[in-house]
Design a protein around this motif. Structure first.
Motif, short mmCIF file in Angstrom:
data_model
loop_
_atom_site.label_atom_id
_atom_site.label_comp_id
_atom_site.label_asym_id
_atom_site.label_seq_id
_atom_site.Cartn_x
_atom_site.Cartn_y
_atom_site.Cartn_z
N VAL A 60 24.62 81.37 -64.24
CA VAL A 60 25.39 81.54 -65.47
C VAL A 60 26.53 82.52 -65.20
CG1 VAL A 60 25.33 82.26 -67.89
CG2 VAL A 60 23.36 81.09 -66.89
N VAL A 61 27.76 82.05 -65.43
CA VAL A 61 28.96 82.86 -65.23
C VAL A 61 29.67 82.99 -66.57
CG1 VAL A 61 31.16 83.05 -64.00
CG2 VAL A 61 29.19 82.03 -62.87
N LYS A 62 30.08 84.21 -66.91
CA LYS A 62 30.85 84.46 -68.13
C LYS A 62 32.00 85.37 -67.77
CE LYS A 62 26.86 84.21 -71.18
NZ LYS A 62 26.02 84.92 -72.15
N ALA A 81 30.26 79.22 -67.62
CA ALA A 81 29.88 78.12 -66.73
C ALA A 81 28.40 78.24 -66.44
CB ALA A 81 30.69 78.17 -65.44
N ASP A 82 27.71 77.12 -66.54
CA ASP A 82 26.30 77.08 -66.17
C ASP A 82 25.94 75.66 -65.75
OD1 ASP A 82 25.62 75.53 -68.51
OD2 ASP A 82 25.51 77.40 -69.66
N ALA A 83 24.74 75.49 -65.24
CA ALA A 83 24.32 74.19 -64.70
C ALA A 83 24.14 73.16 -65.81
CB ALA A 83 23.03 74.34 -63.91
N HIS A 84 23.84 73.58 -67.02
CA HIS A 84 23.57 72.64 -68.10
C HIS A 84 24.86 72.19 -68.81
CE1 HIS A 84 21.39 70.68 -71.31
NE2 HIS A 84 22.07 71.38 -72.20
N ASN A 85 25.75 73.13 -69.12
CA ASN A 85 26.96 72.82 -69.89
C ASN A 85 28.22 72.65 -69.05
OD1 ASN A 85 25.66 73.00 -72.48
ND2 ASN A 85 25.61 75.22 -72.16
N GLY A 86 28.20 73.02 -67.78
CA GLY A 86 29.39 72.95 -66.95
C GLY A 86 30.34 74.09 -67.27
N PHE A 87 31.63 73.88 -67.03
CA PHE A 87 32.65 74.90 -67.27
C PHE A 87 33.27 74.67 -68.63
CE2 PHE A 87 36.99 76.49 -67.12
CZ PHE A 87 36.78 77.78 -66.67
N ASN A 88 33.31 75.70 -69.45
CA ASN A 88 33.93 75.63 -70.77
C ASN A 88 34.87 76.81 -70.94
OD1 ASN A 88 32.50 73.36 -72.14
ND2 ASN A 88 30.73 74.60 -71.55
N ALA A 89 36.06 76.54 -71.47
CA ALA A 89 37.04 77.59 -71.66
C ALA A 89 37.62 77.51 -73.06
CB ALA A 89 38.16 77.46 -70.63
N HIS A 90 37.89 78.66 -73.64
CA HIS A 90 38.55 78.76 -74.95
C HIS A 90 39.83 79.55 -74.73
CE1 HIS A 90 39.05 79.05 -79.24
NE2 HIS A 90 39.19 80.37 -79.12
N VAL A 91 40.98 78.89 -74.98
CA VAL A 91 42.28 79.48 -74.69
C VAL A 91 42.95 79.86 -76.01
CG1 VAL A 91 44.54 79.10 -73.62
CG2 VAL A 91 42.50 78.02 -72.67
#
Length: 155
Positions: A60-62, A81-91
């Protein structure tokens, strides 16, 4: 009597064992990766301003980063980013865009120059009348070419 093949095999095994190439049981390297970092830049001379921070625990990376765009707004990105949800970004963008006036640029008028003059001269050989055919004249061409021109005067 001991076989020669057995002796050779034992010598080879002893040489490998002495060199340290004996296979060991694989080590178990399953530790959980953990880290955390942050940095920032604020250069008053160039106007460069940016920062980033990130943490990781296992898979899990934040983190987040921000930077000043060329139009003067600040872009901020929060990501996970995690193994379940992948990479997500809010810009998000903050601030007001400021468009600087174009710099005054006065280009000098282009200079035009005449083409260089060729300094070669054409020298024609004298035309000599021959009773057996048309007269011939050879000229040296201007420029860099090589060749001859046949001139038929018709008399």
């Amino acid at each position: 009597m001991v076989s020669v093949k057995l002796i050779v095999a034992l010598c080879a095994f002893a040489a490998v064992a002495q060199a340290g190439y004996v296979a060991h049981a694989p080590a178990d390297y399953h530790h959980v990766p953990n880290y955390s970092f942050e940095y920032g830049v604020a250069d008053a001379h160039t106007g460069d301003k940016k920062s980033q921070s990130e943490t990781r625990h296992g898979d899990v990376v934040k983190g987040h980063y921000s930077l000043v765009e060329p139009d003067g707004t600040t872009r901020t990105v929060h990501y996970t980013a995690d193994a379940h949800n992948g990479f997500n970004a809010h810009v998000t963008k903050s601030g007001h865009a400021v468009h600087a006036a174009a710099p005054a640029y006065h280009a000098a008028a282009p200079a035009y120059y005449a083409a260089p003059i060729a300094h070669g001269y054409a020298h024609a050989a004298p035309v000599v009348a021959h009773p057996h055919g048309a007269p011939l004249a050879f000229a040296t061409p201007l420029g860099y070419g090589h060749g001859f021109a046949k001139i038929n005067r018709g008399y």
